[in-house]
Design an enzyme around this catalytic site. Structure first.
Site, mmCIF file in Angstrom:
data_model
loop_
_atom_site.group_PDB
_atom_site.id
_atom_site.type_symbol
_atom_site.label_atom_id
_atom_site.label_comp_id
_atom_site.label_asym_id
_atom_site.label_seq_id
_atom_site.Cartn_x
_atom_site.Cartn_y
_atom_site.Cartn_z
ATOM 1 N N ARG A 120 13.483 17.478 10.216
ATOM 2 C CA ARG A 120 12.213 18.463 10.126
ATOM 3 C C ARG A 120 11.926 18.682 8.465
ATOM 4 N NH1 ARG A 120 14.295 21.147 14.470
ATOM 5 N NH2 ARG A 120 13.791 20.337 16.403
ATOM 6 N N LYS A 142 0.781 12.155 -0.850
ATOM 7 C CA LYS A 142 0.672 11.397 0.419
ATOM 8 C C LYS A 142 1.942 10.339 0.917
ATOM 9 C CE LYS A 142 -4.468 10.958 0.358
ATOM 10 N NZ LYS A 142 -5.604 10.178 0.252
ATOM 11 N N GLU A 184 -5.821 1.038 -10.369
ATOM 12 C CA GLU A 184 -5.839 2.658 -10.219
ATOM 13 C C GLU A 184 -5.987 3.264 -11.517
ATOM 14 O OE1 GLU A 184 -5.865 3.444 -7.247
ATOM 15 O OE2 GLU A 184 -4.469 2.324 -5.926
ATOM 16 N N LYS A 226 -5.127 13.107 -11.550
ATOM 17 C CA LYS A 226 -4.761 13.520 -10.233
ATOM 18 C C LYS A 226 -4.289 14.586 -9.915
ATOM 19 C CE LYS A 226 -2.805 11.281 -6.395
ATOM 20 N NZ LYS A 226 -2.566 9.909 -5.576
ATOM 21 N N GLU A 236 -7.193 16.916 1.346
ATOM 22 C CA GLU A 236 -8.367 16.206 1.239
ATOM 23 C C GLU A 236 -9.291 16.531 2.361
ATOM 24 O OE1 GLU A 236 -7.515 11.849 0.786
ATOM 25 O OE2 GLU A 236 -9.224 11.315 1.874
ATOM 26 N N ARG A 241 -10.707 15.409 -3.105
ATOM 27 C CA ARG A 241 -9.567 14.383 -3.296
ATOM 28 C C ARG A 241 -10.281 13.057 -2.709
ATOM 29 N NH1 ARG A 241 -3.008 14.726 -2.298
ATOM 30 N NH2 ARG A 241 -2.751 12.459 -2.487
ATOM 31 N N ASN A 245 -10.320 7.814 -3.596
ATOM 32 C CA ASN A 245 -10.182 6.480 -2.380
ATOM 33 C C ASN A 245 -11.303 5.540 -3.126
ATOM 34 O OD1 ASN A 245 -8.308 7.822 -0.788
ATOM 35 N ND2 ASN A 245 -9.756 8.783 0.170
ATOM 36 N N HIS A 248 -11.068 1.915 -2.015
ATOM 37 C CA HIS A 248 -10.266 1.768 -0.956
ATOM 38 C C HIS A 248 -10.909 1.548 0.505
ATOM 39 C CE1 HIS A 248 -7.732 3.483 -4.259
ATOM 40 N NE2 HIS A 248 -6.504 3.381 -3.304
ATOM 41 N N HIS A 252 -8.694 -1.412 1.564
ATOM 42 C CA HIS A 252 -7.878 -1.502 2.647
ATOM 43 C C HIS A 252 -8.433 -2.540 3.747
ATOM 44 C CE1 HIS A 252 -6.263 2.863 2.255
ATOM 45 N NE2 HIS A 252 -5.739 1.990 1.460
ATOM 46 N N HIS A 265 -2.065 -4.397 -3.074
ATOM 47 C CA HIS A 265 -2.946 -3.237 -2.971
ATOM 48 C C HIS A 265 -4.153 -3.063 -4.209
ATOM 49 C CE1 HIS A 265 -4.169 0.877 -1.773
ATOM 50 N NE2 HIS A 265 -3.881 1.281 -2.976
HETATM 51 P P1 NAD Z 1 5.386 -2.300 -4.388
HETATM 52 O O1 NAD Z 1 5.954 -1.037 -3.992
HETATM 53 O O2 NAD Z 1 5.280 -3.346 -3.404
HETATM 54 O O3 NAD Z 1 6.047 -2.770 -5.796
HETATM 55 C C1 NAD Z 1 5.337 -4.077 -6.291
HETATM 56 C C2 NAD Z 1 6.574 -5.070 -6.523
HETATM 57 O O4 NAD Z 1 7.040 -4.676 -7.891
HETATM 58 C C3 NAD Z 1 7.510 -5.142 -5.294
HETATM 59 O O5 NAD Z 1 7.931 -6.293 -5.386
HETATM 60 C C4 NAD Z 1 8.631 -4.370 -6.260
HETATM 61 O O6 NAD Z 1 9.809 -4.570 -5.768
HETATM 62 C C5 NAD Z 1 8.449 -4.678 -7.580
HETATM 63 N N1 NAD Z 1 9.116 -3.828 -8.631
HETATM 64 C C6 NAD Z 1 8.772 -2.395 -8.656
HETATM 65 N N2 NAD Z 1 9.231 -1.899 -9.582
HETATM 66 C C7 NAD Z 1 9.734 -2.861 -10.502
HETATM 67 C C8 NAD Z 1 10.270 -2.982 -11.650
HETATM 68 N N3 NAD Z 1 10.297 -1.796 -12.604
HETATM 69 N N4 NAD Z 1 10.785 -4.242 -12.314
HETATM 70 C C9 NAD Z 1 10.458 -5.267 -11.449
HETATM 71 N N5 NAD Z 1 10.005 -5.380 -10.346
HETATM 72 C C10 NAD Z 1 9.513 -4.210 -9.688
HETATM 73 O O7 NAD Z 1 3.800 -1.964 -4.625
HETATM 74 P P2 NAD Z 1 3.290 -0.903 -5.417
HETATM 75 O O8 NAD Z 1 1.738 -1.640 -6.183
HETATM 76 O O9 NAD Z 1 3.955 0.135 -6.576
HETATM 77 O O10 NAD Z 1 2.504 0.079 -4.631
HETATM 78 C C11 NAD Z 1 1.762 -0.139 -3.571
HETATM 79 C C12 NAD Z 1 1.455 0.865 -2.402
HETATM 80 O O11 NAD Z 1 1.408 2.123 -2.667
HETATM 81 C C13 NAD Z 1 0.743 0.525 -1.113
HETATM 82 O O12 NAD Z 1 1.358 0.545 -0.082
HETATM 83 C C14 NAD Z 1 -0.171 1.561 -1.097
HETATM 84 O O13 NAD Z 1 -0.959 1.575 -0.018
HETATM 85 C C15 NAD Z 1 0.491 2.448 -1.698
HETATM 86 N N6 NAD Z 1 -0.037 3.866 -2.398
HETATM 87 C C16 NAD Z 1 -0.171 4.982 -1.792
HETATM 88 C C17 NAD Z 1 -0.902 5.981 -2.745
HETATM 89 C C18 NAD Z 1 -0.560 7.506 -2.252
HETATM 90 O O14 NAD Z 1 -1.041 8.408 -2.667
HETATM 91 N N7 NAD Z 1 0.496 7.736 -1.534
HETATM 92 C C19 NAD Z 1 -1.625 5.703 -3.701
HETATM 93 C C20 NAD Z 1 -1.867 4.301 -4.048
HETATM 94 C C21 NAD Z 1 -1.050 3.308 -3.601
HETATM 95 N N1 GLY Z 2 -4.586 7.400 -3.500
HETATM 96 C C1 GLY Z 2 -5.172 8.613 -3.134
HETATM 97 C C2 GLY Z 2 -4.751 9.820 -2.881
HETATM 98 O O1 GLY Z 2 -3.675 10.010 -3.496
HETATM 99 O O2 GLY Z 2 -5.293 10.777 -2.501
#
Ligand code: NAD
Ligand code: GLY
Length: 360
Positions: A120, A142, A184, A226, A236, A241, A245, A248, A252, A265
């Protein structure tokens, strides 16, 4: 080191930004309710950074368990999430054991969700290692996994106790992933920060060379923007907030429509921001010159500006299944001009015309 506070009324926390922070156990230790952590990582990042983090924590007497997941957006699933619970339970992790996400946005989102529901709610720390995660996904609470029928559909709001953004980890990031993070970064300029957009137009080449000063400035600026938004509208619900997006709704749809992981992404968000700009132009709000400035900056950042030709019907069907749908109506983030965005709806005619000019 630069510190950006996230001033949430219930549980404020800091985003620490700088080179070499991964081994600053002194920043982590005061936040651990017990000297036991579970570090969640993937099989790409673990060989690069896991040992260094473990070593500094273990030197301070912290018991470290490692949970290594397969790498990729395609693994942001219920099945992979369950591997985190398997690891936590097999190691008898307790509800005061801190989960540390060491990796990009996929690891951060999954670990955060696991922390939200493990017994929890367990303490949670983000150590983002991609540009995208440092400027966006690690901040703001998020957390989610994907469902075959929709992106980030299963999740929770759950804030970390600390975000530790070690800029040195970006040295090993592949160029395509760095570019994905730039989508981003550029988003923050377009939403409500024209000065930053113009700074990016001038400094994009330095950023793409990963110049240390330019990177530190940009990461801090994005995190400040942010943090301001999240502090105003954590869940949101206040119409603030949702502006984060931008790109997005279309993005998406591209990710889901092409199959998770085919378009990164950030790449999908880049093409999605161009589609949002084209829709804004269809509404008579944005001129072609401004759309061209957006495309030019994204192109210099190594990002796609043309969306895949999924067909208007498919785009609309995918977007109708997005989280942002409200009472059956698809919400889009649109632009009045560069640096001024708003949330609204679009007729399917406008969407179709934007897709006609923005798809290959
Ligand atoms: P990811 O986590 O897949 O990382 C990208 C690639 O880089 C992967 O292959 C990873 O293993 C590699 N990697 C990571 N750090 C590294 C490093 N320092 N050196 C070498 N390789 C490295 O992708 P991302 O772009 O970091 O994140 C995308 C995800 O984030 C999506 O799922 C998206 O939906 C999510 N997201 C969430 C929010 C939120 O607010 N929570 C906001 C934007 C995106
Ligand atoms: N990436 C969108 C949010 O954090 O609200």
């Amino acid at each position: 080191m630069r510190t950006v506070p996230l001033n949430l009324s219930q549980a404020p926390y800091d985003i620490q930004i700088g080179r070499g922070l991964l081994t600053r156990a002194d920043l982590i230790l005061p936040l651990l309710p017990q000297k036991q952590v579970a570090i969640v990582c993937n099989d790409t990042v673990a060989p690069l950074y896991l040992d260094a983090l473990r070593a500094v924590l273990e030197a301070e007497g912290v018991r470290c368990h490692s949970i290594i997941l397969p790498d990729g957006e395609g693994f942001k699933t219920w099945e992979t999430l369950n591997l985190i619970f398997d690891g936590l339970l097999a190691n008898r992790c307790e509800r005061k054991t801190t989960l540390i996400a060491l990796g990009g946005g996929v690891i951060g989102d999954m670990t955060g969700f696991a922390a939200a529901v493990y017994q929890r709610g367990a303490p949670f720390i983000q150590i983002p290692t991609t540009l995208l995660a440092q400027v966006d996904s690690s901040v703001g609470g998020k957390t989610a996994i994907n469902h075959p029928l929709g992106k980030n559909m299963i999740g929770a709001f759950y804030q970390p106790r600390l975000v530790l953004a070690d800029l040195a980890t970006l040295d090993t990031l592949p160029q395509r992933e760095f570019s994905a993070g730039m989508a981003e970064v550029i988003k923050y300029g377009l939403i409500d920060d024209l000065d930053f957009f113009e700074w990016l137009e001038t400094h994009v080449d330095r950023l793409m060379e990963r110049d240390a000063d330019a990177l530190a400035f940009a990461v801090e600026r994005c995190c400040r923007n942010k943090a301001r938004v999240v502090a105003q509208d954590e869940r949101e619900t206040a119409g603030v907030r949702e502006l984060l997006n931008l790109g997005h709704t279309f993005g998406h749809a591209i990710e889901a429509g092409m199959g998770y992981g085919v378009w990164l992404h950030g790449e999908a968000v880049a093409a999605g921001m161009v589609l949002a700009a084209l829709a804004s132009r269809e509404l008579g709000q944005m001129g072609t010159a401004d759309v061209d400035r957006i495309k030019a900056l994204l192109t210099k950042a190594g990002l796609p500006v043309v969306a895949p030709a999924l067909g208007a019907e498919r785009y609309l069907a995918l977007m109708a299944g997005d989280k942002k749908v409200d009472d059956g109506r698809i919400r889009y983030i649109l632009m009045r001009r560069l640096g001024e965005s708003y949330a609204g709806e679009l007729s399917s005619d406008v969407v179709t015309r934007a897709l006609e000019s923005g798809c290959e």
